[in-house]
Design an enzyme around this catalytic site. Structure first.
Site, PDB file in Angstrom:
ATOM      1  N   ASP A  56       0.768  -1.015   0.036  1.00 28.82           N
ATOM      2  CA  ASP A  56      -0.007   0.000   0.035  1.00 28.82           C
ATOM      3  C   ASP A  56       0.973   1.230  -0.028  1.00 28.82           C
ATOM      4  O   ASP A  56       2.022   1.361   0.183  1.00 28.82           O
ATOM      5  CB  ASP A  56      -1.059   0.022   1.295  1.00 28.82           C
ATOM      6  CG  ASP A  56      -1.959  -1.045   1.243  1.00 28.82           C
ATOM      7  OD1 ASP A  56      -2.231  -1.530   0.099  1.00 28.82           O
ATOM      8  OD2 ASP A  56      -2.523  -1.429   2.265  1.00 28.82           O
ATOM      9  N   TYR A 110       5.422  -9.584   7.494  1.00 30.71           N
ATOM     10  CA  TYR A 110       5.610  -8.190   7.446  1.00 30.71           C
ATOM     11  C   TYR A 110       6.000  -7.673   9.083  1.00 30.71           C
ATOM     12  O   TYR A 110       5.669  -8.605   9.835  1.00 30.71           O
ATOM     13  CB  TYR A 110       4.000  -7.436   7.407  1.00 30.71           C
ATOM     14  CG  TYR A 110       3.619  -7.378   5.820  1.00 30.71           C
ATOM     15  CD1 TYR A 110       4.003  -6.238   5.221  1.00 30.71           C
ATOM     16  CD2 TYR A 110       3.000  -8.474   5.180  1.00 30.71           C
ATOM     17  CE1 TYR A 110       3.891  -5.960   3.748  1.00 30.71           C
ATOM     18  CE2 TYR A 110       2.906  -8.339   3.813  1.00 30.71           C
ATOM     19  CZ  TYR A 110       3.169  -7.213   3.117  1.00 30.71           C
ATOM     20  OH  TYR A 110       2.770  -7.004   1.794  1.00 30.71           O
TER      21      TYR A 110
END
Length: 271
Positions: A56, A110
């Site tokens: 993103d 992540y």
């Protein structure tokens, strides 16, 4: 076919995927490949090009992975030749014709750096454990399909931050930032961790004030993408360049912290 590892600072970009009229990592990469004649124009992609995922806007990466049919001379250092410092290739591996960086990834990891100096670390760990495993995470994504995932999560205290590591074979949209949102609710806002986790994993959609906040993107980093049998070789020149760039970013950040601390100190009033 050759696969490359990319590191980038996501803050200047509107995400990884190409978009018109705004800077993205992919736009920047393809412009660089065009400048070194891998493709004829920045509007083209190399043969069989694909990427591991679409981070993103604001999200950074250590191990974003791309692959395409590359000329023999196209090393990571060559890829970097016409790229800004914020995007660096640093390792590569020759792969088979059928290799696809999206489909062949078995695990994506992540790390989110949650600023939580006064958090209840035990509550965060309890919630992370309760949310780990295979569940339907429909309350942690806007996606309507493929919301069942097998997730593992761990938390480590690093000074004022909680480093939240979340791994899975793949993630639905916005998942990691909402996952961390749950941890923030229990560790910072004081919600009961096990009860909140059970509510999040329940069948009922959570709306309004019971919905899960999506945390800001800037503290999130794509830390690893696993490909069994693929041996990436570090390009020392390219990795050295990346190290210099991100060390400069680190020092700049530390300087900003010291300036802010000086201002905060000067704003304190005497009792």
């Amino acid at each position: 076919m050759r696969a490359y590892r990319l590191a980038y600072d996501g803050r200047p970009f509107y995400g990884y995927q190409r978009q018109p009229d705004v800077p993205t990592v992919e736009n920047t990469l393809l412009a660089g490949l065009s400048a070194i004649d891998v493709v004829e124009s920045a509007n083209e992609v190399p043969p069989n090009y694909a990427a591991a995922g679409r981070t993103d806007a604001g999200v950074s990466a250590v191990a974003q992975t791309i692959a395409f049919e590359a000329p023999e001379w196209c090393t990571p250092a060559a890829v970097n030749a016409e790229l800004p410092g914020s995007v660096r290739a640093w390792a590569a591996a020759d792969v088979g014709e059928a290799f696809h960086p999206t489909r062949d990834a078995t695990r994506r990891t992540y790390v989110y750096h949650l600023h939580a100096p006064d958090a209840d670390d035990d509550a965060a760990a309890t919630a992370a454990e309760a949310l780990s495993g295979e569940h339907d995470f429909h309350n942690l994504t806007s996606d309507e399909h493929r919301t069942v995932r097998d997730v593992s999560a761990s938390i480590e205290r690093e000074g004022e931050f909680l480093a939240v590591e979340v791994a899975a074979g793949g993630f639905p949209r916005g998942f990691v930032r909402r996952f961390v949102g749950v941890l923030s609710q229990v560790a910072v806002d004081g919600e009961p961790p096990e009860a909140r986790a059970a509510e999040v994993l329940g069948q009922e959609p959570l709306q309004g004030g019971r919905g899960v906040p999506r945390m800001p993107p800037e503290p999130l980093v794509l830390a690893d993408v696993a490909y069994p049998g693929v041996a990436f070789e570090t390009d020392e020149q390219a990795a050295g360049s990346a190290h210099e760039v991100f060390e400069a970013h680190r020092v700049d950040g530390l300087e900003r912290v010291r300036v802010a601390e000086t201002v905060l100190s000067g704003l304190r009033t005497e009792d």
